[in-house]
Design an enzyme around this catalytic site. Structure first.
Site, PDB file in Angstrom:
ATOM      1  N   LYS A 152       0.943  -1.309   0.079  1.00 30.11           N
ATOM      2  CA  LYS A 152       0.047   0.038   0.049  1.00 30.11           C
ATOM      3  C   LYS A 152       0.929   1.338   0.128  1.00 30.11           C
ATOM      4  O   LYS A 152       1.846   1.320   1.021  1.00 30.11           O
ATOM      5  CB  LYS A 152      -0.970  -0.068   1.152  1.00 30.11           C
ATOM      6  CG  LYS A 152      -1.842  -1.136   1.348  1.00 30.11           C
ATOM      7  CD  LYS A 152      -3.236  -0.914   0.921  1.00 30.11           C
ATOM      8  CE  LYS A 152      -4.230  -1.793   0.894  1.00 30.11           C
ATOM      9  NZ  LYS A 152      -5.368  -1.484   0.372  1.00 30.11           N
ATOM     10  N   ASP A 182      -0.539  -0.571  -4.445  1.00 28.69           N
ATOM     11  CA  ASP A 182      -1.814  -0.215  -4.463  1.00 28.69           C
ATOM     12  C   ASP A 182      -1.670   1.317  -4.047  1.00 28.69           C
ATOM     13  O   ASP A 182      -1.514   1.525  -2.742  1.00 28.69           O
ATOM     14  CB  ASP A 182      -2.558  -0.995  -3.830  1.00 28.69           C
ATOM     15  CG  ASP A 182      -3.936  -0.475  -3.564  1.00 28.69           C
ATOM     16  OD1 ASP A 182      -4.450   0.330  -4.166  1.00 28.69           O
ATOM     17  OD2 ASP A 182      -4.787  -1.189  -2.691  1.00 28.69           O
ATOM     18  N   LYS A 260     -13.938  -7.650  -5.396  1.00 30.56           N
ATOM     19  CA  LYS A 260     -14.214  -7.741  -4.149  1.00 30.56           C
ATOM     20  C   LYS A 260     -15.779  -7.979  -3.919  1.00 30.56           C
ATOM     21  O   LYS A 260     -16.448  -6.926  -4.191  1.00 30.56           O
ATOM     22  CB  LYS A 260     -13.674  -6.579  -3.269  1.00 30.56           C
ATOM     23  CG  LYS A 260     -12.231  -6.385  -3.122  1.00 30.56           C
ATOM     24  CD  LYS A 260     -11.766  -5.089  -2.668  1.00 30.56           C
ATOM     25  CE  LYS A 260     -10.198  -4.813  -2.558  1.00 30.56           C
ATOM     26  NZ  LYS A 260      -9.903  -3.810  -2.112  1.00 30.56           N
TER      27      LYS A 260
END
Length: 339
Positions: A152, A182, A260
């Protein structure tokens, strides 16, 4: 014919989970306990887990909506998928509760994964933090044997994030470890291309959501000229109609999409995204969205039906101090189910 009980549950993170949108220390979910005279002695359990400030169904009266929707299901005996397109986390919870009830098992489909014969390759997730915290996580994942690591980024100085990536590359080549990043929409249309070029020098697999969602024209230009494959994540949230899904993919033409179920339309919505992506030669993988092991198992069971060889984002089961026990375990860089 059907009876539903709704049980709120608060999960607590072992360590604060940092993203560019903030840091999570707790996670609220709702469990659906489904019973029916048609399946005496069985309980179907599903997890409804909207993400605060991200899910399209993260509404102030969420629990009241959940109660209303579940009452409709008990009255009709069926899930109204069209009605629930705007409530993907509720749809996912109901879909998986019904599958659990009807199969009588937490293995929803007969696959090598559900039989305990094969694991699902997963990425090792590095949460945002300061340089020292992220480096410690990276070293732990590398020592554990992960062959795909996802960082991240977007919370600390970009130069420090590049340094962390250089650290990994100095120890492992692109053939030894796959690197994903990400950005969670942290870059701007003005600075993104320069950052992508610098990231591409490190032989990364892809970058998720480099600019914030909703800027379709900017994202389309970026996807057409990027030196680094782009994967859409937040961009898919709230795009619930099949025609809108087609329009988004036609306009942006990303290299990948990330699915997701709690955010992107449950199981049925996920199939729609995959079908449309494959028609356009767009790659994809599946990721959990900080569900407990109840939701994680359901996502993994679904994921295993595709045989997608890419590492999936299913390594979140060990994040919580008070997770629900399920027959899941991580061995090296794979998620396994123990029947």
């Amino acid at each position: 014919m059907y009876d539903i009980k709704i049980i709120p549950y608060r999960l607590h993170f072992k360590q604060p989970a940092g993203t560019s949108r903030g840091t999570y220390t707790t996670r609220d979910v709702w469990y659906i306990h489904l019973t029916s005279d048609l399946y005496p002695g069985r309980i179907g359990i599903g997890e409804c887990a909207p993400l605060p400030n991200l899910s399209c169904d993260d509404v102030p009266n969420y629990e009241a909506e959940l109660i209303h929707i579940c009452r409709h299901v008990t009255e009709t005996g069926a899930i109204d998928h069209e009605l629930l397109r705007s409530y993907p986390s509720i749809l996912f919870g109901l879909e998986t509760a019904f599958m659990h009830l009807k199969t009588g098992s937490s293995a929803f489909w007969d696959t090598a994964f559900s039989r305990g014969e094969a694991g699902i390759p997963i990425n090792g997730l590095i949460w945002m933090g300061n340089y020292a915290q992220m480096l410690k996580q990276i070293e732990a994942k590398m020592s554990a044997g992960f062959r795909c690591i996802k960082l991240k980024i977007g919370a600390i100085r970009f130069e420090e994030e590049l340094s962390l990536l250089h650290f990994i590359r100095s120890h492992f080549s692109v053939n030894e470890i796959e690197l994903r990043v990400d950005a969670n929409g942290a870059f701007t249309p003005m600075d993104v291309m320069d950052k992508l070029k610098r990231l591409a020098e490190l032989d990364l697999h892809s970058i998720e959501q480099p600019i914030r969602a909703g800027q379709w024209e900017d994202m389309a230009r970026l996807a057409a000229s990027t030196p680094l494959p782009i994967a859409l994540d937040e961009e898919l949230i709230g795009i619930n109609n099949p025609v809108d899904k087609q329009r988004l993919l036609d306009m942006i033409r990303p290299q990948y999409i990330i699915l997701k179920p709690s955010l992107h339309g449950g199981i049925i919505g996920g199939h729609e995204w995959i079908d449309e992506a494959e028609k356009r030669n767009i790659g994809w993988w599946i990721t959990s969205a900080l569900e407990s092991n109840i939701g994680l198992n359901a996502i993994a069971q679904w994921c295993a039906t595709f045989g997608n060889p890419l590492p999936q984002g299913l390594g979140t089961g060990s994040l919580f101090t008070d997770n629900i026990e399920m027959p899941l375990e991580i061995r090296k860089d794979c998620l396994w189910y123990k029947p």
